[in-house]
Design an enzyme around this catalytic site. Structure first.
Site, PDB file in Angstrom:
ATOM      1  N   GLU A 176       0.854  -1.225   0.006  1.00 12.76           N
ATOM      2  CA  GLU A 176       0.161   0.110  -0.103  1.00 12.76           C
ATOM      3  C   GLU A 176       0.748   1.276  -0.059  1.00 12.76           C
ATOM      4  O   GLU A 176       0.646   2.151   0.786  1.00 12.76           O
ATOM      5  CB  GLU A 176      -0.955  -0.156   1.203  1.00 12.76           C
ATOM      6  CG  GLU A 176      -1.857  -1.199   1.176  1.00 12.76           C
ATOM      7  CD  GLU A 176      -2.933  -1.054   2.525  1.00 12.76           C
ATOM      8  OE1 GLU A 176      -2.848  -0.177   3.321  1.00 12.76           O
ATOM      9  OE2 GLU A 176      -3.666  -2.148   2.623  1.00 12.76           O
ATOM     10  N   GLU A 370      -5.075  -8.648   1.169  1.00 14.65           N
ATOM     11  CA  GLU A 370      -5.864  -8.349   2.406  1.00 14.65           C
ATOM     12  C   GLU A 370      -7.310  -8.034   1.993  1.00 14.65           C
ATOM     13  O   GLU A 370      -7.639  -7.425   0.942  1.00 14.65           O
ATOM     14  CB  GLU A 370      -5.288  -6.894   2.840  1.00 14.65           C
ATOM     15  CG  GLU A 370      -3.838  -6.875   3.385  1.00 14.65           C
ATOM     16  CD  GLU A 370      -3.495  -5.680   4.025  1.00 14.65           C
ATOM     17  OE1 GLU A 370      -4.530  -4.854   4.536  1.00 14.65           O
ATOM     18  OE2 GLU A 370      -2.427  -5.304   4.201  1.00 14.65           O
TER      19      GLU A 370
HETATM   20  O1  IFM Z   1      -4.048  -3.031   9.277  1.00 15.07           O
HETATM   21  C1  IFM Z   1      -4.192  -2.222   7.826  1.00 15.07           C
HETATM   22  C2  IFM Z   1      -2.918  -2.807   7.318  1.00 15.07           C
HETATM   23  O2  IFM Z   1      -1.788  -2.783   7.978  1.00 15.07           O
HETATM   24  C3  IFM Z   1      -2.854  -2.044   5.819  1.00 15.07           C
HETATM   25  N1  IFM Z   1      -4.041  -2.455   5.274  1.00 15.07           N
HETATM   26  C4  IFM Z   1      -5.404  -2.285   5.690  1.00 15.07           C
HETATM   27  C5  IFM Z   1      -5.328  -2.729   7.076  1.00 15.07           C
HETATM   28  C6  IFM Z   1      -6.489  -2.298   7.755  1.00 15.07           C
HETATM   29  O3  IFM Z   1      -6.684  -0.761   7.976  1.00 15.07           O
END
Ligand code: IFM
Length: 462
Positions: A176, A370
């Site tokens: 990210e 994710e």
């Molecule tokens: O916890 C975070 C993660 O570190 C990166 N993506 C989003 C998740 C939830 O906010």
């Protein structure tokens, strides 16, 4: 009906292609703790979280969920649930305490032990090199606003690969970069906590350049499963008005296209480049950079949580995840259930996103690196953690993935966020994303009902 029957029923109809990878994900600073163990150097998150007023109740990752000490127990839990893969990140400053130069062997040894434990438990390691925790020493020489940091990142990739490349097959560079650049340098909500559009623009380019340089180093070392993880928030205009359409275009450009297009097409989106130049924050691109950034990948990591509906406003809103401080745009509050993060639940937007990526990056396999949700979990009197909202979120989002696959999206895997409850950055320990509950006083782990349902999905898939 027994609870096993209920679980079996819940997973009916979820059919994935053979070889589909199912796992769960975490990140170093969010779970490891042990911040001053074995020579680890400070990262920007140590400094930021210890700065008064920056995080919820001053929470820090000093202890987190003690994964550094408890990794064996954690891997055993993964194996017990039948996860075939585990996505984790390595802490740059655990391995290179000053960010460059001196290697801390004890830091490497920790990751080596973790990898051996995973392989021994039949869990395939998916390693991410950078999940936001830049060594503080590099921040002091400019951090991601400095071009040199991109080169140092490639050096770090080489060190990690030389130590673990004999056992780790799946490598990812960044997690990210949008959040590192915008939340860290424009919104000030994440480390290093700056609020400067010029810095955000420079950080964006240097993060992507760092990705490209590290990807080159990993390729030279023979990596055949190489990816980059981007987060996406699909933006839908609230109305048909030209103003709302333009608001959606701008946010989609700044948060999504800005990171995707250089990697898959070798060009930054022209509209965002023009907006940035007009805002006095041009990208510091040098000859050849985009070629480096667009080096071919084996998969694109896709992080998805929710889609947004956005509308134009008369006055600047100070919108967090945008380059332009004076952005005149706001998100319409989500309808329906919202997670404790305040995020909506929008599985249809997930399918649409995967289809959009199918079309924007044809031929590039996708891996959901994710996806998950935070809810107010508690351990019940029966010793279990009943989390029906999370289970529903999981199942509807897995169904969204199968819908996209049926329509031609080449999705190869899914990692639930997160394996464990953990340190949710500026929101501290207030937000529980885990499929495994952690009691922060005792560090006792309890698989939530969602973990058991997920295990059933995996069992049926096998
Ligand atoms: O916890 C975070 C993660 O570190 C990166 N993506 C989003 C998740 C939830 O906010």
């Amino acid at each position: 009906m027994t609870s096993t029957d209920t679980r079996t029923q819940a997973t009916d109809g979820l059919v994935f292609p053979p070889g589909f990878v199912f796992g769960a994900a975490t990140a170093a600073y969010q779970i490891e703790g042990a911040v001053d163990v074995d020579g680890r150097g400070p990262s920007i998150w140590d400094v930021f979280s210890h700065t008064p007023g920056k995080t919820h109740l001053g929470h820090t990752g000093d202890v987190a969920v003690e994964h550094h000490a408890r990794y064996r127990e954690d891997v055993a839990l993964m194996a017990g649930l039948g996860l075939s893969a585990y996505r984790f990140s390595t802490s740059w400053s655990r391995v290179l305490p000053e960010g460059a130069g001196r290697v801390e062997q004890r830091g490497l040894d920790f990751y080596s032990r973790l990898v051996d434990e995973l392989l021994g438990g039949g869990v395939d390691p998916w390693l991410t090199l950078y999940h936001w925790d830049l060594p503080q020493a590099l921040q002091e020489t400019g951090g991601w606003t400095s071009r040199d940091t991109a080169a140092r990142f490639a050096d770090y990739a080489a060190v990690l690969h030389d130590a673990l490349g004999d056992r780790v097959r799946h490598w990812s560079t960044l997690n990210e970069p949008m959040c590192s650049a915008l939340l860290g340098h424009m919104a000030g909500q994440h480390a290093p906590g700056h609020t400067d559009a010029v810095e955000a623009s420079r950080a964006t380019h240097h993060l992507l350049l760092g990705h490209g340089l590290a990807a080159r180093v990993l390729r030279e070392r023979g990596v055949e499963s190489l990816g980059l993880t981007l987060n996406f928030t699909p933006m839908t205009p609230a109305t048909d008005s030209a103003a709302d359409a333009d608001a959606a275009r701008r946010l989609d450009g700044q948060q999504n296209r800005m990171y995707l297009l250089p990697v898959v097409t070798g060009e930054y989106p022209a509209d965002v480049v023009a907006d940035l130049a007009a805002a006095g924050a041009p990208l510091p691109v040098e000859d050849g950079d985009l070629e480096v950034i667009a080096a071919p990948l084996d998969w694109l990591g896709v992080n998805f949580y929710f889609g947004s509906v956005v509308r134009a406003t008369e006055e600047p809103t100070g919108k967090a995840s945008a380059f332009i401080g004076g952005e005149r745009v706001e998100e319409v509050p989500p309808s329906g259930p919202t997670t404790t993060m305040g995020w909506g639940v929008t599985p249809a937007a997930f399918t649409e996103l995967l289809l959009r990526l199918r079309d924007t990056a044809p031929g590039l396999p996708l891996v959901v690196t994710e996806n998950g949700s935070a809810w107010p979990d508690e351990v019940s009197a029966d010793g279990a953690v009943h989390d029906p909202e999370r289970t529903d979120y999981l199942l509807t989002h897995l169904a969204a993935v199968t819908d996209a696959i049926e329509q031609g999206a080449d999705v190869r895997g899914y990692f639930a966020w997160s394996f464990l409850d953990n340190y949710e950055w500026a929101r501290g320990y207030d937000q529980r994303f885990g499929i495994v509950h952690v009691d922060y006083d005792t560090q006792v782990r309890t698989p939530k009902d969602t973990a058991l349902v997920y295990a059933e999905v995996l069992r049926r898939h096998r």
